[in-house]
Scaffold this active site. Structure first.
Site, mmCIF file in Angstrom:
data_model
loop_
_atom_site.group_PDB
_atom_site.id
_atom_site.type_symbol
_atom_site.label_atom_id
_atom_site.label_comp_id
_atom_site.label_asym_id
_atom_site.label_seq_id
_atom_site.Cartn_x
_atom_site.Cartn_y
_atom_site.Cartn_z
ATOM 1 N N ILE A 147 18.089 -17.227 -6.661
ATOM 2 C CA ILE A 147 18.809 -17.049 -5.538
ATOM 3 C C ILE A 147 18.317 -18.161 -4.290
ATOM 4 O O ILE A 147 17.336 -17.882 -3.850
ATOM 5 C CB ILE A 147 19.413 -15.792 -5.112
ATOM 6 C CG1 ILE A 147 19.833 -14.769 -6.240
ATOM 7 C CG2 ILE A 147 20.087 -15.792 -3.888
ATOM 8 C CD1 ILE A 147 19.986 -13.423 -5.947
ATOM 9 N N CYS A 148 19.130 -18.864 -3.842
ATOM 10 C CA CYS A 148 18.784 -19.966 -2.745
ATOM 11 C C CYS A 148 19.161 -19.174 -1.589
ATOM 12 O O CYS A 148 20.382 -19.350 -0.966
ATOM 13 C CB CYS A 148 19.421 -21.064 -2.822
ATOM 14 S SG CYS A 148 19.144 -22.411 -1.531
#
Length: 207
Positions: A134-135
């Site tokens: 997850i960015c």
């Protein structure tokens, strides 16, 4: 009344007399002390609060559970995102009841962020990367604050999914590795990139 003390000496056969020997150390097993580290106390507190909320609501936004009774690895099930979003429509259409997430809390938590990845379904865009990484700045050392709770992380993630126009992948599952290892590699690369260039979302990808 006066008490009279006496000792009884029983002679032993000569063959039974044992000469003094060196002292033998006997290791007596002791129970393992409870883990009272800051990480454990914080996670126990959060877990109890989340469980209290889960039991007080008929339709919680999310639930959590330990993986193999390990306090430092959790599964989180996210049941709610913006109902007007395309991702919410995908979930309803495909009869997917929740988004499953995997959280790992490092030894220096809460002074360092947990690692979190999407396990299922596979999501395109929405700031979700290879392996379900997850960015999200909040999950990086630079963007993390010890006051953040698991609930805050999950709510921020739900908002990021919608903001990044996430959709459930309709493509057949490829043979490409979709695992914790690939997610960790993608996330390490992400952190290095943002440490070098700052937290500016590139135009052509979701990182």
């Amino acid at each position: 009344m006066n008490l009279i003390y006496f000792s009884l000496i029983i002679p032993l056969p000569f063959s039974s007399v044992v000469a003094p020997t060196t002292t033998t150390m006997v290791h007596v097993p002791v129970s393992k002390p409870l883990d009272t580290t800051i990480r454990s106390r914080r996670l126990m507190k959060e877990l109890k609060e989340i469980e209290r909320l889960q039991h007080s609501r008929t339709d919680p936004c999310f639930t959590v559970e330990l993986i193999n009774d390990n306090l430092y690895e959790w599964h989180a099930r996210l049941f709610r995102i913006d109902p007007d979003s395309p991702l919410a429509e995908d979930l309803v259409e495909l009869n997917i009841p929740f988004i499953l997430l995997h959280l790992v809390f490092p030894e220096n938590f809460p002074f360092a962020p947990p690692f979190m990845r999407v396990v299922e379904p596979r999501i395109e865009k929405g700031f979700v990367m290879e392996g379900g990484a997850i960015c999200m700045e909040l999950l990086t050392p630079r963007g993390w604050a010890s006051a953040y709770t698991v609930e805050a992380i999950l709510m921020q993630f739900a908002a990021s999914l919608v903001k990044g126009q996430g959709r459930v992948s309709r493509k057949p599952k490829s043979a490409k590795d979709f695992s914790r290892r690939s997610a960790e590699e993608a996330f390490r690369s992400l952190v290095k990139t943002h440490e070098k260039y700052g937290w500016v979302t590139p135009a052509l990808n979701d990182g």
